[in-house]
Design a protein around this motif. Structure first.
Motif: not given
Length: 283
Positions: A97, A176, A195, A211, A215
């Motif tokens: 993360a 990223s 995020n 991320y 995820q």
């Protein structure tokens, strides 16, 4: 030279004859035992027929290790099919993360023609180098999602064409978390707190946070990874097309695709259901 059976020329003595007779009986007995053993061994060998239907004297549960290995290897699929697009889209991928990768981008996916009618929107797919993710899967997902009739291609008003390099109306970029934050900040957006992703409107880039791509989000959970990825693409491209954020109108309704579904599904006490599409009723 004299041996124990008597002289070299004379007949053997009685003792010698007795001893010789004893040795004769002993020899006969030994021969008999040898014959019995040979019969037993031959019987065992006969049971171990090459057609595999016999078994050894060790019992029917005994297995030759070589045969066992062959059986195990025979049970394995020799030509396993690769995972389908749908299977890969439903699979989460490991990603830190807090990862910041190279900060450099390269085009992925090559060119893909616009499949529909209407105004042609040209886009490019870039991926940050150093990401441990499948760039081709991401590029395929963008093209399939945007050109779905439930998406922004709805009703034939527009169609999306992917270019392999050069100029485009926008560049959808998989990056990223650290690099996403840098590019979103160029447009005055802070994506670091939750995020998340963004449309960096002051630049050509629609930033997809790797991320989140890898995820997902708690609002969708692990069972709706496929749908979450479609929502992620539709939401951020929606901003590029001029759409603003929306709220949940009533409990139980499908969430508007422009709702910030990565963060929440409830606004003003109304909780919506996850939804990936601007026009979910098209199918």
């Amino acid at each position: 030279m004299v041996d124990g059976d008597g002289g070299p020329d004379g007949p053997p003595s009685a003792g010698a004859r007795k001893g010789g007779l004893g040795r004769t009986f002993t020899g006969v007995a030994a021969a008999a035992v040898t014959t019995v053993l040979a019969v037993v061994v031959a019987g065992q060998v006969a049971e171990q027929r090459p057609d595999g239907t016999g078994h050894s004297g060790g019992g029917p549960d005994r297995t030759d290790p070589q045969d066992e290995g062959a059986s195990r290897s025979g049970d394995r699929p020799q030509d396993a099919k690769p995972a389908s697009y749908a299977q890969r889209m439903a699979e989460p991928f490991p990603l830190d993360a807090k990862l910041t990768a190279s900060g450099k981008f390269m085009p992925v996916g090559g060119a893909a023609k616009a499949p529909g009618r209407g105004h042609v929107v040209r886009y490019r797919v870039d991926m940050e180098t150093g990401l441990p993710l499948d760039g081709q899967l991401f590029a395929d997902a963008v093209h399939k999602t945007l050109n779905d009739d439930r998406s922004w291609a709805h009703g034939g008003t527009r169609t999306f064409e992917r270019v392999a390099s050069g100029g485009a109306d926008f560049v959808i970029t998989l990056a990223s978390p650290g690099t996403t934050h840098v590019w979103c900040a160029k447009s005055g957006l802070d994506t670091s707190e939750d995020n998340v992703s963004c449309d960096s409107a002051a630049t050509p880039r629609v930033m997809i946070n790797a991320y989140r791509w890898a995820q997902g989000a708690k609002t969708y959970g692990p069972d709706k990874m496929y749908a979450y990825r479609q929502m992620l693409i539709n939401h951020e491209v929606g901003h590029r097309l001029g759409r603003d954020h929306e709220a949940c109108s009533r409990s139980g309704a499908l969430a508007p695709v422009m709702m910030q579904q990565t963060k929440f599904l409830t606004t003003d006490g109304a909780t919506c259901r996850p939804n990936s599409w601007p026009y979910p009723g098209s199918r």
